[in-house]
Scaffold this active site. Structure first.
Site, PDB file in Angstrom:
ATOM      1  N   CYS A  31       0.757  -1.296   0.120  1.00 44.41           N
ATOM      2  CA  CYS A  31       0.057  -0.195  -0.141  1.00 44.41           C
ATOM      3  C   CYS A  31       0.438   1.416   0.091  1.00 44.41           C
ATOM      4  O   CYS A  31       2.093   1.133   0.384  1.00 44.41           O
ATOM      5  CB  CYS A  31      -0.683   0.129   1.519  1.00 44.41           C
ATOM      6  N   TYR A 170      -5.356 -13.459  -4.576  1.00 49.18           N
ATOM      7  CA  TYR A 170      -5.212 -12.857  -2.975  1.00 49.18           C
ATOM      8  C   TYR A 170      -5.513 -13.783  -1.718  1.00 49.18           C
ATOM      9  O   TYR A 170      -6.687 -13.504  -1.456  1.00 49.18           O
ATOM     10  CB  TYR A 170      -5.164 -11.175  -3.203  1.00 49.18           C
ATOM     11  N   HIS A 174      -5.479 -11.614   6.102  1.00 48.99           N
ATOM     12  CA  HIS A 174      -6.882 -11.878   7.106  1.00 48.99           C
ATOM     13  C   HIS A 174      -7.339 -10.220   6.178  1.00 48.99           C
ATOM     14  O   HIS A 174      -8.657 -10.100   6.282  1.00 48.99           O
ATOM     15  CB  HIS A 174      -7.040 -10.950   8.249  1.00 48.99           C
ATOM     16  N   ASP A 266       3.318  -9.950   8.999  1.00 46.74           N
ATOM     17  CA  ASP A 266       4.365  -9.584   7.460  1.00 46.74           C
ATOM     18  C   ASP A 266       4.612  -8.752   8.061  1.00 46.74           C
ATOM     19  O   ASP A 266       5.967  -8.845   7.560  1.00 46.74           O
ATOM     20  CB  ASP A 266       3.162  -9.833   7.054  1.00 46.74           C
TER      21      ASP A 266
END
Ligand code: ADP
Ligand code: SF4
Length: 685
Positions: A31, A170, A174, A266
């Site tokens: 992002c 993807y 979550h 992550d």
């Protein structure tokens, strides 16, 4: 300069289905707060990665349908054909630099509250949306699932039309419907999409098949999959169902992009995950189960580690989000024997915080990140000097170091004066605290660069007065004199000094960072700053064996760190270290035996006994030198106050201010004013 052929393996082309990446450097989806509302900024930022040598460059999440509306966050969109041109900007720009362009298609399920579109929220089962917002998702029926598959297929088609080479399915973080279907905690269905792993994975199988069918002739289909939820037996684990999913779909995608979930795991910060390559133990099994190329991440900045990961058969591609943000030219620097010049990511997640605020990405290490289009900044290029020759930078913190380094790159004679024994300012100080050691990379990179340059002179233990500066006779002066923490309690909650009885020992963060520890316990930390340093100090003192009481007017510890994905970890760590936490309390007075606190809601008072107080409230700017020079008799060509001395903020802000000052120096003022920055203005069509 080392023998660059040592790393030649990293520069081999790698086939991904029908396309071929020029090398093994892969910028995975990340992002950036630009998204569909800032398409030109986005294209320029991604193109800079390609120019810097990343062989594959991906978008961030790209919403496939209005029922996956992440507003107010600015991600990409491919809702319909009208979204294609904005993404075409990116693919054209990335292709022009010889790299492949990838797109991460997403339907966010209950992670998207559809605030803009007001569409019903979809999920495998009835459930609340992912954050505190008054809406629930409805369980998708079979016709909803059929529709969703149709949307995904249509979005893949549009992605191909937009020029993408790699198109993602993807299931990670979550954050996406395929992941939600896969995980039992989201999926309590009893039909063919629920229950057994085979059933929960059915949607993924369908999406992989259908995406292949739709675009697989010319585009590679990548599968981004979180192999482990990092919840132990309470979640999916890499050696159990995570592995079973890889076995199940081993040859179906053209590329496996594997990581751990959720996002905070992550994108773990160095504060909580100091080891680069920290995901390797979770993902290293994947390549043994597939012949398809594998990409993995884990803050990979060391070329030797990268090489070893390829040679040991762990990955085919070196995946990176943050290392590519901190240094878009990392691959180029390895290729051309300039490893020493790599700006290593410090793992602070300031980049993440900007996305979480819906503003264009910024980076502590790389002040040009996000400025490629709107200011035309290039991370490796800066205009050569104008007519002036000599410059003085006062203060060797992050602002002064960045300013000095860029001025030196431009070709000026640079004199850098620092009052302390060592360069680094607040970075040096903060990096001494528990968990923040990696932050020192900010100053290490800059000091190393400055040391290589013949046009730079650096003076330590040089606390310059106004007379000293005038006597030096250097006409261009940049004052980066920093700021220090207040002791009087003035902050967000108390706009007047707190009533303090003389007997109590009061410390500031500066005292602790300078190595002074409280003499008397327990130590009460009053955090009215509410950003990160209060929580860091609490942990630091607790680890050093002090009994710590943490008081804050906020309703949690270090609320700002929700934006860097650290807040839960911070509060957990303080609890585990035995820190006593009082939220919703402001400091009313300090006696010689303790503190009087007032509830921020009811004003109800309470007394807490303590032996010393650490005041974390606001900072006082060190602007005296600048103010004296400004009104004094001497006239300078340039006199500029920068960094925390001008406006206390993050380290990222100080670096940025130093960079800006050096860039704008001797630039045409009209051009600088025009370039305040280019804006992407909404079309009135
Ligand atoms: P910033 O984040 O803006 O770079 P810092 O507080 O990290 O600010 O660094 C400011 C640095 O400037 C400190 O290392 C401090 O010792 C130094 N400094 C402050 N005033 C002077 C001065 N008059 N002469 C030389 N160095 C100074
Ligand atoms: Fe790394 Fe921090 Fe830059 Fe993000 S902001 S890329 S974590 S240095």
């Amino acid at each position: 300069m080392y023998n660059t052929s040592k790393y030649s393996t990293l520069f081999e082309p790698v086939k991904i289905g029908p396309v071929t990446a020029p090398n093994r450097f892969y910028q995975v989806p990340h992002c950036c707060g630009m998204g569909h509302i800032r398409p030109q900024a986005h294209a320029a930022m991604r193109a800079m990665k390609a120019e810097g040598g990343w062989g594959v460059v991906s978008t961030e999440e790209t919403e496939i349908h209005p029922s996956s509306d992440l507003s107010p966050y600015a991600e990409q969109r491919l809702w319909d054909a009208r979204d294609i041109p904005a993404l075409r900007l990116m693919t054209d720009a990335v292709h022009a630099k010889g790299s492949l362009a990838a797109v991460e298609l997403v339907h966010n399920g209950n992670h998207a509250a559809n605030m803009l579109t007001r569409a019903p929220v979809l999920a495998p089962s009835d459930m609340s949306v992912d954050y505190a917002y008054p809406k629930q998702a409805r369980a998708m029926d079979i016709s909803d699932i059929r529709e969703f598959r149709r949307w995904h297929r249509a979005a893949a088609r549009r992605a191909k039309q937009a020029g993408f080479d790699v198109i993602y399915v993807y299931a990670g973080h979550h954050m996406s419907l395929p992941h939600h279907f896969l995980l039992p905690q989201f999926n309590d269905r009893s039909d063919e999409y629920g229950g057994s792993l085979e059933n929960r994975a059915r949607l993924i199988r369908e999406l992989l098949e259908e995406t292949h069918d739709e675009v697989g002739d010319t585009c590679a289909v990548a599968f981004r999959f979180a192999v482990d939820e990092m919840k132990g037996i309470d979640g999916m684990q890499a050696h159990e169902e995570g592995r079973a999913v890889v076995e199940m779909f081993a040859e179906m995608p053209d590329l496996w992009d594997v990581n751990v979930s959720d996002w905070s795991n992550d994108s773990a910060t160095t504060r909580f995950q100091p080891n680069d390559g920290y995901q390797t133990p979770y993902v290293e099994f994947v390549k043994k189960l597939t012949t398809k190329p594998v990409v993995a991440v884990g803050r990979l900045t060391s070329p030797d580690m990268m090489l070893s990961m390829v040679k040991r058969g762990i990955v085919d591609f070196i995946g990176a989000a943050r290392p590519s943000i901190a240094d878009p030219f990392l691959p180029q620097k390895i290729r051309t024997g300039r490893i020493d010049e790599i700006r290593e990511c410090i793992g602070c997640n300031i980049c993440v915080s900007s996305d979480n605020l819906g503003i264009p990405i910024r980076c502590t290490q790389n002040p040009t990140m996000g400025e490629e289009w709107r200011r035309g900044w290039h991370p490796e290029k800066i205009a050569t000097k104008g007519t002036q020759e000599e410059t003085l930078v006062v203060g060797g913190g992050p602002a002064g170091l960045e300013c000095a380094m860029q001025l030196a790159k431009r070709g000026y004679q640079v004199t850098l004066a620092e009052a302390g024994k060592e360069l680094g300012g607040r970075v040096l100080a903060e990096s001494r605290l528990h968990g923040l050691g990696a932050w020192k990379r900010v100053t290490d990179h800059r000091i190393y660069d400055l040391q290589q340059r013949a046009n730079v002179q650096m003076f330590m233990e040089s606390d310059l007065t106004a007379e000293d500066v005038i006597e030096l006779g250097i006409p261009n002066v940049f004052v980066a004199s920093g700021a220090s923490w207040r002791r009087d309690g003035v902050g967000r909650s108390n706009r007047r000094p707190v009533d303090i009885t003389k007997g109590m020992s009061i410390l500031t963060p500066d005292n602790i960072m300078a190595g002074k520890l409280p003499d008397n316990g327990p130590v009460l930390i009053y955090d009215d700053d509410q950003i990160y340093i209060g929580g860091v100090l609490a942990e630091h003192l607790a680890v050093a064996g002090h009994q710590v009481i943490f008081v804050t007017p906020a309703n949690m510890v270090s609320p700002w760190t929700e934006l860097t994905l650290e807040q839960v970890r911070i509060q957990k760590s303080l609890i585990e270290h035995g820190v006593i936490i009082h939220t919703g309390q402001k400091l009313a007075a300090i006696s010689d035996t303790g503190c009087r606190l007032a509830c921020v809601y009811s004003e109800q008072l309470r007394e807490i006994k303590c032996g010393s107080v650490v005041m974390v409230t606001e900072r006082t700017r060190h602007n005296d030198l600048y103010d004296t020079l400004k009104v004094g008799p001497s006239s300078f060509e340039t006199l500029e106050l920068i960094g925390d001395a001008a406006s206390p903020g993050l380290i990222a802000d100080a670096v940025y201010a130093g960079h800006m000052a050096a860039r704008n120096f001797e630039e045409d003022p009209d051009k600088v004013a025009q370039q305040f920055f280019r804006r992407e203005i909404v079309s009135l069509q």
